[in-house]
Design an enzyme around this catalytic site. Structure first.
Site, PDB file in Angstrom:
ATOM      1  N   ASP A  21     -56.259  -8.336  22.011  1.00  0.00           N
ATOM      2  CA  ASP A  21     -57.435  -9.202  22.169  1.00  0.00           C
ATOM      3  C   ASP A  21     -57.921  -9.213  23.616  1.00  0.00           C
ATOM      4  O   ASP A  21     -57.140  -9.011  24.543  1.00  0.00           O
ATOM      5  CB  ASP A  21     -57.054 -10.621  21.721  1.00  0.00           C
ATOM      6  CG  ASP A  21     -58.277 -11.468  21.402  1.00  0.00           C
ATOM      7  OD1 ASP A  21     -59.395 -10.915  21.318  1.00  0.00           O
ATOM      8  OD2 ASP A  21     -58.112 -12.694  21.248  1.00  0.00           O
ATOM      9  N   HIS A  38     -64.074  -2.224  24.477  1.00  0.00           N
ATOM     10  CA  HIS A  38     -63.372  -1.619  23.335  1.00  0.00           C
ATOM     11  C   HIS A  38     -62.933  -0.192  23.687  1.00  0.00           C
ATOM     12  O   HIS A  38     -61.853   0.247  23.317  1.00  0.00           O
ATOM     13  CB  HIS A  38     -64.282  -1.601  22.099  1.00  0.00           C
ATOM     14  CG  HIS A  38     -64.667  -2.975  21.621  1.00  0.00           C
ATOM     15  ND1 HIS A  38     -63.754  -3.997  21.500  1.00  0.00           N
ATOM     16  CD2 HIS A  38     -65.867  -3.506  21.248  1.00  0.00           C
ATOM     17  CE1 HIS A  38     -64.376  -5.100  21.066  1.00  0.00           C
ATOM     18  NE2 HIS A  38     -65.656  -4.820  20.914  1.00  0.00           N
ATOM     19  N   LEU A 132     -42.081   7.451  15.968  1.00  0.00           N
ATOM     20  CA  LEU A 132     -42.639   6.096  15.846  1.00  0.00           C
ATOM     21  C   LEU A 132     -43.479   5.952  14.580  1.00  0.00           C
ATOM     22  O   LEU A 132     -44.307   6.811  14.261  1.00  0.00           O
ATOM     23  CB  LEU A 132     -43.533   5.825  17.070  1.00  0.00           C
ATOM     24  CG  LEU A 132     -44.309   4.501  17.052  1.00  0.00           C
ATOM     25  CD1 LEU A 132     -43.378   3.323  17.314  1.00  0.00           C
ATOM     26  CD2 LEU A 132     -45.430   4.518  18.090  1.00  0.00           C
TER      27      LEU A 132
HETATM   28  C1  IPE Z   1     -58.039 -10.914  16.269  1.00  0.00           C
HETATM   29  O1  IPE Z   1     -58.860 -11.119  17.377  1.00  0.00           O
HETATM   30  C2  IPE Z   1     -58.343  -9.602  15.613  1.00  0.00           C
HETATM   31  C3  IPE Z   1     -58.037  -8.400  16.388  1.00  0.00           C
HETATM   32  C4  IPE Z   1     -57.472  -8.375  17.562  1.00  0.00           C
HETATM   33  C5  IPE Z   1     -58.353  -7.159  15.762  1.00  0.00           C
HETATM   34  P1  IPE Z   1     -60.208 -11.985  17.293  1.00  0.00           P
HETATM   35  O2  IPE Z   1     -60.818 -11.930  18.643  1.00  0.00           O
HETATM   36  O3  IPE Z   1     -61.022 -11.537  16.140  1.00  0.00           O
HETATM   37  O4  IPE Z   1     -59.622 -13.435  16.961  1.00  0.00           O
HETATM   38  P2  IPE Z   1     -60.268 -14.884  17.160  1.00  0.00           P
HETATM   39  O5  IPE Z   1     -61.632 -14.846  16.544  1.00  0.00           O
HETATM   40  O6  IPE Z   1     -60.332 -15.147  18.622  1.00  0.00           O
HETATM   41  O7  IPE Z   1     -59.321 -15.813  16.462  1.00  0.00           O
HETATM   42  C1  IPE Z   2     -60.332  -7.464  20.576  1.00  0.00           C
HETATM   43  O1  IPE Z   2     -61.198  -7.852  21.594  1.00  0.00           O
HETATM   44  C2  IPE Z   2     -60.902  -6.353  19.715  1.00  0.00           C
HETATM   45  C3  IPE Z   2     -61.288  -6.789  18.356  1.00  0.00           C
HETATM   46  C4  IPE Z   2     -61.145  -7.985  17.865  1.00  0.00           C
HETATM   47  C5  IPE Z   2     -61.874  -5.784  17.501  1.00  0.00           C
HETATM   48  P1  IPE Z   2     -62.392  -8.866  21.323  1.00  0.00           P
HETATM   49  O2  IPE Z   2     -63.585  -8.083  20.934  1.00  0.00           O
HETATM   50  O3  IPE Z   2     -61.983  -9.927  20.371  1.00  0.00           O
HETATM   51  O4  IPE Z   2     -62.597  -9.461  22.783  1.00  0.00           O
HETATM   52  P2  IPE Z   2     -62.862 -10.958  23.164  1.00  0.00           P
HETATM   53  O5  IPE Z   2     -61.800 -11.790  22.497  1.00  0.00           O
HETATM   54  O6  IPE Z   2     -64.221 -11.308  22.680  1.00  0.00           O
HETATM   55  O7  IPE Z   2     -62.738 -10.995  24.652  1.00  0.00           O
HETATM   56 MG    MG Z   3     -61.131 -11.738  20.594  1.00  0.00          MG
END
Ligand code: IPE
Ligand code: IPE
Ligand code: MG
Length: 243
Positions: A21, A38, A132
């Site tokens: 995240d 990303h 792995l």
């Molecule tokens: C969880 O992260 C999903 C992934 C890392 C793929 P999100 O960014 O979607 O989660 P919330 O919305 O903060 O709970």
């Molecule tokens: C995690 O990073 C990737 C996915 C959930 C696909 P985020 O896109 O959730 O990044 P933040 O949480 O908005 O910083």
């Molecule tokens: Mg996120």
């Protein structure tokens, strides 16, 4: 100079699960589009797979896209799917070379057909590999997985194949997508959030949780080893008394 490994002698986790995240915030902090976060996050994926392989971690499950992430603006979903497509095309040869066995959990039917095909190719090509075990959770939701499992068992009961008396935790676990995968020993979530966001709800009953403020694009070998060393210092009691 290469930083010294922070790992001790205690056993490493067999299965590490990661909620990757913070890509968006990493990009925003630099005035860059979220996609750039990303893209950089994909580099962390590469690094962590290599580190996990090198250290002998047997299973690595990465949360790549949740069933709720479909609610994001369509432009971001498209960008994420584009990166996934690119990743599957570009990384397969390298993963195979590293002896990685690749698979996907989640509702793949919601992914575009060409991505579904790339996944099938990657799973088939690497299925005999003994390095792995890399599990990518895509369009994955823990509650949906549990509901599917319950439905599947209800159907088997209805057809007379299964006696409700015989439904126990083992049987239930075996009807999940992770049937042949041990439960995660360690779950890492980056970016400072401290929640599961519908990831592996059943499987994390006794998983050790490590939260780090590091954003996923900055999460590299050193941070991974630090999380493993935190795991090594934990006392896993499973409701019993310590040793
Ligand atoms: C969880 O992260 C999903 C992934 C890392 C793929 P999100 O960014 O979607 O989660 P919330 O919305 O903060 O709970
Ligand atoms: C995690 O990073 C990737 C996915 C959930 C696909 P985020 O896109 O959730 O990044 P933040 O949480 O908005 O910083
Ligand atoms: Mg996120």
């Amino acid at each position: 100079m290469k930083p010294q490994s922070q790992l001790g002698d205690a056993p490493l986790p067999v299965h590490v699960a990661i909620i990757m995240d913070g890509n968006g915030r990493w990009a925003s902090a630099r005035g860059l589009p979220r996609t750039e976060g990303h893209r950089r996050g994909a580099e962390s994926v590469r690094t962590v797979i290599k580190a996990a392989s090198r250290l002998g971690v047997r299973y690595l499950t990465l949360f790549g896209f949740s069933s709720e992430n479909w609610k994001r603006p369509s432009g971001e979903v498209m960008d994420l799917m584009g990166l996934l497509r690119l990743y599957l095309r570009k990384e397969l040869a390298e993963l195979h070379k590293q002896g990685v066995r690749f698979r996907v959990i989640g509702d793949r039917s919601r992914l575009s057909v060409d991505i579904q095909d790339l996944i099938i190719v990657a799973e088939q090509r690497t299925r005999a590999n003994v390095g792995l075990n890399l599990v990518l959770a895509l369009s994955y939701g823990g509650r949906a997985e549990i509901v599917n499992s319950a439905r599947n068992m209800a159907e088997r009961v209805k057809s007379g194949e299964l006696d409700p008396e015989n439904i126990d935790e083992d049987l239930f676990a075996k009807s999940l997508e992770t049937a042949d995968i041990p439960d995660p020993d360690l779950l890492i979530r980056t970016s400072g959030e401290q929640r599961l966001s519908n990831f592996l709800l059943w499987q994390t009953a006794y998983t050790e949780l490590v939260f780090t403020d590091t954003l996923w694009p900055d999460f590299r070998t050193e941070e991974f080893e630090l999380a493993l060393s935190q795991y090594q210092s934990r006392d896993r009691r499973y409701g019993s008394v310590g040793v």
